[in-house]
Design an enzyme around this catalytic site. Sequence first.
Site, PDB file in Angstrom:
ATOM      1  N   LYS A 186      14.052  39.378  58.615  1.00 43.90           N
ATOM      2  CA  LYS A 186      14.978  38.251  58.724  1.00 43.90           C
ATOM      3  C   LYS A 186      15.774  38.327  60.017  1.00 43.90           C
ATOM      4  O   LYS A 186      16.008  37.310  60.678  1.00 43.90           O
ATOM      5  CB  LYS A 186      15.901  38.226  57.499  1.00 43.90           C
ATOM      6  CG  LYS A 186      15.188  37.825  56.214  1.00 43.90           C
ATOM      7  CD  LYS A 186      16.032  38.075  54.979  1.00 43.90           C
ATOM      8  CE  LYS A 186      15.234  37.762  53.707  1.00 43.90           C
ATOM      9  NZ  LYS A 186      15.960  38.102  52.468  1.00 43.90           N
ATOM     10  N   GLN A 190      20.835  40.870  49.775  1.00 44.10           N
ATOM     11  CA  GLN A 190      19.446  41.227  49.545  1.00 44.10           C
ATOM     12  C   GLN A 190      19.253  41.750  48.127  1.00 44.10           C
ATOM     13  O   GLN A 190      19.966  42.644  47.676  1.00 44.10           O
ATOM     14  CB  GLN A 190      18.999  42.292  50.560  1.00 44.10           C
ATOM     15  CG  GLN A 190      17.523  42.654  50.470  1.00 44.10           C
ATOM     16  CD  GLN A 190      16.609  41.472  50.771  1.00 44.10           C
ATOM     17  OE1 GLN A 190      16.828  40.718  51.697  1.00 44.10           O
ATOM     18  NE2 GLN A 190      15.572  41.318  49.972  1.00 44.10           N
ATOM     19  N   ASP A 243      20.763  30.904  50.354  1.00 47.48           N
ATOM     20  CA  ASP A 243      19.670  31.152  49.411  1.00 47.48           C
ATOM     21  C   ASP A 243      19.640  30.101  48.310  1.00 47.48           C
ATOM     22  O   ASP A 243      18.676  30.019  47.555  1.00 47.48           O
ATOM     23  CB  ASP A 243      19.816  32.545  48.774  1.00 47.48           C
ATOM     24  CG  ASP A 243      19.153  33.645  49.590  1.00 47.48           C
ATOM     25  OD1 ASP A 243      18.130  33.347  50.242  1.00 47.48           O
ATOM     26  OD2 ASP A 243      19.639  34.783  49.579  1.00 47.48           O
TER      27      ASP A 243
END
Length: 299
Positions: free
Chosen positions: A54, A98, A127
């Site tokens: 990422k 994460q 997200d």
Amino acid sequence: MSATRLDGKKIALEIRAEVAQSVQKFVEDGNAAPKLAAVLVGDDPASQVYVRNKERACEKAGIASRLDRMPASTTPAELLARIDELNADPSVNGILVQLPLPQIEGDGPALDEREVLDAIDPLKDVDAFSPVNVGLLMQGRPRFLPCTPHGIVQMLHRCDIETAGKHVVVVGRSEIVGKPMAMMLAQKDSTCGPQTANATVTIAHSRTSNLKEVCLSADILIAAVGRPEMIRGDMIRPGAVVVDVGINRVGDRLVGDVAFDEAAETASAITPVPGGVGPLTIAMLLHNTLLAAKLQSGQ
């Protein structure tokens, strides 16, 4: 029949190039570069790889990134305090934690994944896991779209695969993929237009008693159940499109939730694992980070 491979990696590169161009224009218009903050708790090797990928993707797109590493012994209060800091930081446009979170070491309280995700400012929730953003999606007026389902919609669109009027079976009911995927395809419209929406959607899962029969009814089958090669070739209707979201390590191999070789003999098109859906997730994360920066700047 030998199925066409849907090249998610190629499509992801196209999207990332588009995002990079939009980021450049955003900065040229006098704005600071969008910034994504990632929080990594513990030292899980797979999570470290994902976060590193990422970071690299952000750099290539002109998006600034920040990585907050926290030990596996981090307490819930410490993690929530870090998220509060990022929420209050005006230079940070997007926040991701994460997953999975590690189990707490010792006798301390466990990290509650739902509590942690709920603590992220919905305007920085790139997200799209916040109940606020999930609710907006359910009502057909999304702010951010979940990265993996949105990547799949983009892939279907760019491969000229329409979902309007089709029967889509989603195998899997996770909050991250299965449920939002079904909702997005059932909407009247999508970011790619009504032809990549308006589907008749069935959600199935590992406890569906007649799973094979349900799968055989699908024009488009999306497997996101998290079980290696659970979907066999005889569960796929001839000519169906198969999207495999799963990524599982079996020995020294990475395999999906679909038995690829068997499915490829029956399907008209199929995503490989790896190189299918996975790269699209990061591409759409970059898209959401830019969108967050625009929203926060009043655009």
